[in-house]
Design an enzyme around this catalytic site. Sequence first.
Site, short mmCIF file in Angstrom:
data_model
loop_
_atom_site.label_atom_id
_atom_site.label_comp_id
_atom_site.label_asym_id
_atom_site.label_seq_id
_atom_site.Cartn_x
_atom_site.Cartn_y
_atom_site.Cartn_z
N ASP A 154 0.86 -1.18 0.00
CA ASP A 154 0.00 0.00 0.00
C ASP A 154 0.89 1.22 0.00
OD1 ASP A 154 -2.58 1.43 0.36
OD2 ASP A 154 -1.62 2.06 2.22
N GLU A 195 -1.22 -1.30 -5.95
CA GLU A 195 -2.28 -0.53 -6.59
C GLU A 195 -1.81 0.05 -7.92
OE1 GLU A 195 -4.46 2.06 -3.30
OE2 GLU A 195 -2.35 1.65 -2.90
N CYS A 250 -13.92 -1.80 12.96
CA CYS A 250 -15.05 -2.31 12.17
C CYS A 250 -16.15 -2.76 13.13
CB CYS A 250 -14.56 -3.49 11.34
SG CYS A 250 -15.85 -4.22 10.32
N ASP A 282 -3.26 1.67 6.86
CA ASP A 282 -2.37 1.27 5.76
C ASP A 282 -2.08 -0.23 5.76
OD1 ASP A 282 -2.31 3.91 5.03
OD2 ASP A 282 -0.39 4.35 6.01
ZN LIG Z 1 -15.03 -6.22 9.97
#
Ligand SMILES: [Zn+2]
Length: 399
Positions: A192, A276, A347, A356
């Site tokens: 990344d 990327e 999350c 990152d």
């Molecule tokens: Zn998650």
Amino acid sequence: MTRTIQTTYRYRLNPTVAQEIVLNQFAGARRFVWNWALDRKKTHYQQTGATLSYHDLAGELTRLKQQPETSWLREMDSQSLQQALRDLDSAYQHFFRRVKRGEKHKGFPRFTSRKTDTPRFRIPQRVVLHAAAVSVPKIGMIRAVVHRSLEGITKGATFKREPCGHWFVSIVTEQQAAPRTERPVQTHVGVDVGLKSLAVYSTGETIPNPRWYRTQRRKLRRAQQALSRTVKGSHNRGKARIVVARLHQKIRNQRSDFLHKLSTDLVRHFDLVSIEDLSVRGLAKTKLALSVLDAGWGMFRAMREYKADRNDSHVVAIGRFFPSSKTCGACGLVNADLTLADRVWTCPCGVHHDRDLNAARNIDHEGMRLFKLRVAAGHAETQNACGDSVSPIVTVGAG
Ligand SMILES: [Zn+2]
């Protein structure tokens, strides 16, 4: 089946004053022939609707050399003049290929100017590298800084005067190499391109921005300010301009060294590198505005690809719309609210993420997934009709 590997070697030249005059004359002759040929092609097309080929122009060039007012061309290396015609020819072909593909109608060959274009010329053959010099047709031995020796057969040499005033030669060689072996992918990494650091690997390793970069940027800014304070046309302005050009050159060299080391390291340690596929133009405004890669992304990509090819490893470019930062690597949820300022996030599934590192791991997974798809489809490596090895790069579009 063997494959051909091309390598470019670049050396700094230390010409004598007399040799430098001839180098400049060669560059002037190249520009003259290019402009003359471009004018001939345009005029001929307007008058007849047909195109002059390389061979037509090569014939006309021979006659041009017989004219008294252009007889000075005979003192120049004839191959380098023909090369100017070939370069123009490929510039045309490039343009028409782009038009055919429906891309923008720009990039039509332009007239070159002494004021704005870098003095340069190309000699296809007979340039020979020695221990501390380069021998050039019609010039002789020019002293050079030979930091590494050539491998392979010389396919051409380009001479260029950089804005700092130094001449360089880039020599392209070709080598035959054994065909790629399909060894299994055992080690893989996702990269990344970071905000704070240059890059974060999915292995957890962080590549910081090199320290020299900020220092050189500061020096450059100061030199540019000094330049803007000088009077137009003055002697001091000329001197200040050279200082700025030399700093630019230095940054370019350091960047290139740095990216060489980084790309070599990557393909040497990993069988599969996923990264990327950033658009160079978009970079300036976002992630890399202040990073060492801001002008080196294309270069970095090319390095990784050819090194991977040599090393029998693979590079997967991940489409730049793949939400690498916003996806939770644990449950796959896409966090649309994540902003550039969020360095860490949690999350709803409970997993705490370093932005990152999470992105690098997602890139790694995505790269592996795409690579397996390609292998399953039998496209990990393909051969073209000529038997040459086709680049093993897997480029995946938006998605
Ligand atoms: Zn998650």
